[in-house]
Design an enzyme around this catalytic site. Sequence first.
Site, PDB file in Angstrom:
ATOM      1  N   GLN A   1       0.830  -1.204   0.000  1.00 29.67           N
ATOM      2  CA  GLN A   1       0.000   0.000   0.000  1.00 29.67           C
ATOM      3  C   GLN A   1       0.867   1.258   0.000  1.00 29.67           C
ATOM      4  O   GLN A   1       2.067   1.205   0.258  1.00 29.67           O
ATOM      5  CB  GLN A   1      -0.905  -0.001   1.242  1.00 29.67           C
ATOM      6  CG  GLN A   1      -0.150  -0.140   2.549  1.00 29.67           C
ATOM      7  CD  GLN A   1      -0.929  -0.848   3.645  1.00 29.67           C
ATOM      8  OE1 GLN A   1      -2.136  -0.995   3.563  1.00 29.67           O
ATOM      9  NE2 GLN A   1      -0.243  -1.278   4.689  1.00 29.67           N
TER      10      GLN A   1
ATOM     11  N   ASP B   1       0.117   0.886  13.562  1.00 31.45           N
ATOM     12  CA  ASP B   1       0.405   2.170  14.213  1.00 31.45           C
ATOM     13  C   ASP B   1       0.931   1.980  15.636  1.00 31.45           C
ATOM     14  O   ASP B   1       1.358   2.932  16.281  1.00 31.45           O
ATOM     15  CB  ASP B   1      -0.845   3.065  14.207  1.00 31.45           C
ATOM     16  CG  ASP B   1      -2.058   2.379  14.815  1.00 31.45           C
ATOM     17  OD1 ASP B   1      -2.082   2.190  16.049  1.00 31.45           O
ATOM     18  OD2 ASP B   1      -2.980   2.016  14.069  1.00 31.45           O
TER      19      ASP B   1
ATOM     20  N   GLU C   1       1.989  -7.831  11.712  1.00 36.00           N
ATOM     21  CA  GLU C   1       1.622  -6.742  10.792  1.00 36.00           C
ATOM     22  C   GLU C   1       2.222  -7.084   9.421  1.00 36.00           C
ATOM     23  O   GLU C   1       3.391  -7.434   9.324  1.00 36.00           O
ATOM     24  CB  GLU C   1       2.177  -5.424  11.349  1.00 36.00           C
ATOM     25  CG  GLU C   1       2.270  -4.272  10.383  1.00 36.00           C
ATOM     26  CD  GLU C   1       0.940  -3.818   9.786  1.00 36.00           C
ATOM     27  OE1 GLU C   1       0.028  -3.475  10.536  1.00 36.00           O
ATOM     28  OE2 GLU C   1       0.830  -3.811   8.533  1.00 36.00           O
TER      29      GLU C   1
ATOM     30  N   ASP D   1       1.774 -12.001   6.974  1.00 32.83           N
ATOM     31  CA  ASP D   1       0.335 -11.935   6.715  1.00 32.83           C
ATOM     32  C   ASP D   1      -0.402 -12.643   7.862  1.00 32.83           C
ATOM     33  O   ASP D   1      -0.188 -13.835   8.099  1.00 32.83           O
ATOM     34  CB  ASP D   1       0.050 -12.623   5.374  1.00 32.83           C
ATOM     35  CG  ASP D   1      -1.406 -12.470   4.950  1.00 32.83           C
ATOM     36  OD1 ASP D   1      -2.250 -12.161   5.801  1.00 32.83           O
ATOM     37  OD2 ASP D   1      -1.668 -12.672   3.749  1.00 32.83           O
TER      38      ASP D   1
ATOM     39  N   ASP E   1      -6.839  -5.785  14.638  1.00 32.91           N
ATOM     40  CA  ASP E   1      -6.820  -4.340  14.431  1.00 32.91           C
ATOM     41  C   ASP E   1      -6.480  -4.097  12.968  1.00 32.91           C
ATOM     42  O   ASP E   1      -5.357  -3.731  12.622  1.00 32.91           O
ATOM     43  CB  ASP E   1      -5.773  -3.728  15.374  1.00 32.91           C
ATOM     44  CG  ASP E   1      -5.685  -2.221  15.228  1.00 32.91           C
ATOM     45  OD1 ASP E   1      -6.544  -1.619  14.551  1.00 32.91           O
ATOM     46  OD2 ASP E   1      -4.734  -1.637  15.778  1.00 32.91           O
TER      47      ASP E   1
ATOM     48  N   ASP F   1      -9.566  -1.406   6.527  1.00 37.92           N
ATOM     49  CA  ASP F   1     -10.880  -1.718   5.932  1.00 37.92           C
ATOM     50  C   ASP F   1     -10.812  -3.008   5.107  1.00 37.92           C
ATOM     51  O   ASP F   1      -9.732  -3.389   4.640  1.00 37.92           O
ATOM     52  CB  ASP F   1     -11.330  -0.558   5.019  1.00 37.92           C
ATOM     53  CG  ASP F   1     -11.557   0.720   5.806  1.00 37.92           C
ATOM     54  OD1 ASP F   1     -11.683   0.640   7.039  1.00 37.92           O
ATOM     55  OD2 ASP F   1     -11.595   1.794   5.181  1.00 37.92           O
TER      56      ASP F   1
ATOM     57  N   PRO G   1      -5.117  -6.226   1.320  1.00 40.26           N
ATOM     58  CA  PRO G   1      -4.603  -7.329   2.152  1.00 40.26           C
ATOM     59  C   PRO G   1      -5.488  -7.668   3.348  1.00 40.26           C
ATOM     60  O   PRO G   1      -5.348  -8.730   3.943  1.00 40.26           O
ATOM     61  CB  PRO G   1      -3.233  -6.817   2.613  1.00 40.26           C
ATOM     62  CG  PRO G   1      -3.275  -5.338   2.463  1.00 40.26           C
ATOM     63  CD  PRO G   1      -4.215  -5.055   1.321  1.00 40.26           C
TER      64      PRO G   1
HETATM   65  N1  SAM Z   1      -7.226   1.682  13.500  1.00 37.71           N
HETATM   66  C1  SAM Z   1      -7.215   1.531  12.122  1.00 37.71           C
HETATM   67  C2  SAM Z   1      -8.554   1.558  11.435  1.00 37.71           C
HETATM   68  O1  SAM Z   1      -9.513   0.918  11.873  1.00 37.71           O
HETATM   69  O2  SAM Z   1      -8.623   2.239  10.417  1.00 37.71           O
HETATM   70  C3  SAM Z   1      -6.440   0.377  11.645  1.00 37.71           C
HETATM   71  C4  SAM Z   1      -5.135   0.202  12.340  1.00 37.71           C
HETATM   72  S1  SAM Z   1      -3.781  -0.485  11.579  1.00 37.71           S
HETATM   73  C5  SAM Z   1      -3.028   0.867  10.756  1.00 37.71           C
HETATM   74  C6  SAM Z   1      -4.316  -1.595  10.328  1.00 37.71           C
HETATM   75  C7  SAM Z   1      -3.140  -2.397   9.820  1.00 37.71           C
HETATM   76  O3  SAM Z   1      -3.588  -3.669   9.332  1.00 37.71           O
HETATM   77  C8  SAM Z   1      -2.368  -1.755   8.663  1.00 37.71           C
HETATM   78  O4  SAM Z   1      -1.127  -1.324   9.137  1.00 37.71           O
HETATM   79  C9  SAM Z   1      -2.249  -2.876   7.625  1.00 37.71           C
HETATM   80  O5  SAM Z   1      -0.986  -2.925   7.006  1.00 37.71           O
HETATM   81  C10 SAM Z   1      -2.555  -4.111   8.471  1.00 37.71           C
HETATM   82  N2  SAM Z   1      -3.011  -5.278   7.710  1.00 37.71           N
HETATM   83  C11 SAM Z   1      -3.868  -5.303   6.658  1.00 37.71           C
HETATM   84  N3  SAM Z   1      -4.026  -6.564   6.220  1.00 37.71           N
HETATM   85  C12 SAM Z   1      -3.247  -7.362   7.003  1.00 37.71           C
HETATM   86  C13 SAM Z   1      -2.984  -8.761   7.043  1.00 37.71           C
HETATM   87  N4  SAM Z   1      -3.556  -9.592   6.162  1.00 37.71           N
HETATM   88  N5  SAM Z   1      -2.136  -9.235   7.983  1.00 37.71           N
HETATM   89  C14 SAM Z   1      -1.544  -8.382   8.886  1.00 37.71           C
HETATM   90  N6  SAM Z   1      -1.754  -7.049   8.888  1.00 37.71           N
HETATM   91  C15 SAM Z   1      -2.592  -6.545   7.968  1.00 37.71           C
END
Ligand code: SAM
Length: 285
Positions: A43, A98, A118, A149, A167, A170, A174
């Site tokens: 991303q 984060d 993450e 992943d 956490d 959307d 991924p």
């Molecule tokens: N609080 C935030 C919200 O609801 O908008 C989300 C917090 S955090 C930034 C979400 C994280 O999920 C991102 O950093 C993203 O890279 C991670 N993420 C997305 N898909 C994932 C996966 N399949 N495995 C692990 N992490 C993932």
Amino acid sequence: MTQLPNFIQKNDDGMWLVEDEENMMKISYRIDEIVYQKQSPFQHVMVVQSPNFGRMLVLDGIVQTTSLDGHIYNEMITHVPLTIHPNPKRVLIIGGGDCGAAREVTKYKEVEEIDMVEIDALVVEACKLHLTDVSGNLSDPRVNFIFADGIEYIKAKKDYYDVVIIDSSDPIGPATQLFEKSFYNNVKEALKEDGLMVCQSQSPAFHMKVLHQTYRSIQELFPISKVYTAVVPTYPGGMWSFTLGSKKYSEVDLSKLAADTKYVSPALLSQCFALPAFLQKALAE
Ligand code: SAM
């Protein structure tokens, strides 16, 4: 000069981040400065400085968390499960780049191991360097960063964690599979026999289908399933939802709440599962 992504617009009125909400509405935030931007394999990762929200983490043009209100979401996704489980020793966070959720979990002394899976190391790098209001410059030795992943990681874990916190961003890219029943089933198997999980389940105003589906999946898999909400100003519509799935425990123990919270109070925690009538009705359907 680095090219600006199309969700950053510059005009006579200054610089704006324009968040496109699924072609349904556009939310514009005035910004002063782009502090960090890199394209990862997953991303576009950006941190911006805004006059009203402070620092903002933006992934693919979507605001994830901000200095102003990141604590609201991060406290609600952690303190509710950690005050329900009587003795959480092993905690897994999936997503959470984060670092705000991990930071809240470290407030519980009985937790011995915090695994944070993450997918994108750049999100953690950006937030540790430029979003310390949320990440808190996390250096607690109990936190293990695993860059992988979460969907694959969870498949190999059986009967291991006390609490799993999902956490995620959307349900696009991924994170799509992080909202599927097969994934929640793997989470259930990764939990101990009295374990519990919580996930963010989107906006009750704009994503009722996702929330309904998430609740239904978790209800079918766990003996106890509950939804709770919080008001997070930077999420579209303000109101946001979380869904809990538990094998055994369902009541919060107010005496366990960590002392240094900004949003979650004992009074709020004691009423956290009180839902507005429209939501209660929608979840029952
Ligand atoms: N609080 C935030 C919200 O609801 O908008 C989300 C917090 S955090 C930034 C979400 C994280 O999920 C991102 O950093 C993203 O890279 C991670 N993420 C997305 N898909 C994932 C996966 N399949 N495995 C692990 N992490 C993932």
